[in-house]
Design an enzyme around this catalytic site. Structure first.
Site, PDB file in Angstrom:
ATOM      1  N   CYS A 140      53.401  44.946  27.945  1.00  0.00           N
ATOM      2  CA  CYS A 140      53.162  45.148  29.382  1.00  0.00           C
ATOM      3  C   CYS A 140      53.926  44.140  30.231  1.00  0.00           C
ATOM      4  O   CYS A 140      54.615  44.507  31.189  1.00  0.00           O
ATOM      5  CB  CYS A 140      51.664  45.076  29.680  1.00  0.00           C
ATOM      6  SG  CYS A 140      50.803  43.668  28.941  1.00  0.00           S
ATOM      7  N   HIS A 220      48.361  41.307  35.721  1.00  0.00           N
ATOM      8  CA  HIS A 220      49.198  40.104  35.593  1.00  0.00           C
ATOM      9  C   HIS A 220      49.960  39.912  36.907  1.00  0.00           C
ATOM     10  O   HIS A 220      50.229  40.883  37.612  1.00  0.00           O
ATOM     11  CB  HIS A 220      50.272  40.271  34.518  1.00  0.00           C
ATOM     12  CG  HIS A 220      49.788  40.674  33.159  1.00  0.00           C
ATOM     13  ND1 HIS A 220      48.945  39.911  32.401  1.00  0.00           N
ATOM     14  CD2 HIS A 220      50.081  41.766  32.398  1.00  0.00           C
ATOM     15  CE1 HIS A 220      48.739  40.511  31.228  1.00  0.00           C
ATOM     16  NE2 HIS A 220      49.406  41.634  31.207  1.00  0.00           N
TER      17      HIS A 220
END
Ligand code: NAD
Length: 341
Positions: A140, A220
């Site tokens: 990711c 994130h």
């Protein structure tokens, strides 16, 4: 003719790929295979997805009241390609089975690059994956970084990339992971492994990353610094990034300055599971001077790799050219272009 796909591993990533695959006009989901007889297995059946399990687990699932359609091996044999979304390291063990069944496979970023013939990020190296039997979709964080780098590369010559990654501690469902009251230098490695991972796709580029883990589960955030030739304007940088597929901007007027607000917008939009497979780019974070660019963006870890898994299938079978595949995936998934708000 539709390509028949089986998904081995129906957790955070596998279930999202399954939903995305069902929406593709040129793919058919044979079914999914699971190890744990839990709520995710029950949800698959509720959605009308065929559930296959390991030969030795049929009893375990039936005892838990979960009906299975067959064994994992039967699913592997029926499918033309397997998308392996099992936990880190399990994919590499499964590869022996795929090889013995002469079955191509797509692995996830929790596997080492050596598991596959190519590490993949659709905007960067779609063509390199054409005709390959084993493809690994990078993680990711790496997918987020690579989308920004490859979007900028279209208009600017990048000399160096430096990234501080502020990572979410866990996916929302992971009840046993932390930290819950700390900022973790995890692991204390310099550069963090994300730099090498990105370089498996954009080979030869000078990339250095540092990673921290913070107590949040939503997204994130990366703070990126790029050294480029020339002195691009803030407007040109924003225009370049927002003209790319799979990256959308947040405007100044939106008042959004946090991952919590981004996720709230996804909820307001009625996105399933509040997923945002697009990288969310903060227009206000861009600063450019003396050949250096600074910018920040957020990555929804649970959904960002989903479009890339779909494109990997098309690249593997030479079904579509790069832009055509990316466009088809994005329209089937309803991904946005330009700005989030
Ligand atoms: P997960 O734990 O949520 O799901 C894994 C699934 O595999 C579960 O359905 C489990 O029942 C099944 N499983 C476990 N052992 C198995 C085995 N031996 N054989 C077959 N199935 C088995 O994991 P996840 O978060 O979906 O991660 C899958 C992969 O995707 C990993 O490589 C991970 O690094 C990568 N990835 C995860 C994220 C994320 O945010 N979760 C993001 C990008 C990439």
């Amino acid at each position: 003719m539709k390509i028949k796909v089986g998904i081995n591993g129906y957790g955070t990533i596998g279930k999202r790929i399954a939903d995305a695959l069902i929406k593709q006009p040129d793919m058919e989901l044979v079914g999914v295979s699971k190890q744990s007889a839990n709520y995710e297995a029950l949800m698959a059946i509720k959605k009308g997805i065929k559930l296959f399990v390991d030969e030795n687990s049929v009893e375990k699932f039936r005892n838990a009241g979960i009906e299975v359609s067959g064994t994992r091996l039967e699913m592997i044999r029926e499918a033309q390609v397997i998308i392996d979304a099992t936990p880190d390291g399990v994919g590499a063990k499964n590869k022996a089975l795929y090889l013995s069944e002469n079955k191509p496979a797509i692995f996830q970023g929790g596997e080492e690059p050596e598991v596959a013939d190519v590490s993949f990020s659709a905007l960067c190296n779609y063509d390199e994956a054409k005709g390959k039997n084993y493809i690994r979709v990078v993680s990711c964080n790496t997918t987020g970084m690579l989308r920004i780098i490859c979007a900028l590369r279209k208009n600017f010559k990048i000399k160096k990339v430096r990234v501080v990654l502020i990572r979410r501690a866990a996916d929302p469902k992971e009840v046993k992971r932390g930290p819950i009251n700390s900022i973790l230098l995890n692991p204390v490695e310099l550069p963090s492994h994300h730099a090498d991972d990105a370089k498996t796709v954009v080979k030869g580029l000078d990339i250095f990353t540092m990673a921290y883990v913070v107590p949040t589960t939503l997204m994130h955030v990366h703070a990126m610094n790029l050294q480029v030739e020339g002195n691009p304007s803030k407007e040109d940088i924003i225009k370049t990034i927002e003209s790319s597929n799979r990256i959308i901007g947040i405007s100044k007027g939106s008042g959004i300055a946090s991952t919590a607000e981004i996720i709230e917008v996804a909820r307001d939009m009625g996105r399933p599971r509040y997923d945002l497979p697009e990288v969310i780019f903060f227009e206000d974070s861009v600063h450019s001077s003396n050949g250096e660019i600074f910018l920040s963006y957020a990555v929804h870890q649970e959904s960002i790799v989903v479009p890339e898994n779909i494109d990997a299938v098309r690249a593997m079978f030479g079904m579509k050219e790069k832009e055509e595949s990316i466009g088809l995936t994005d329209s089937a998934l309803g991904l946005l272009r330009g700005r989030l708000v």
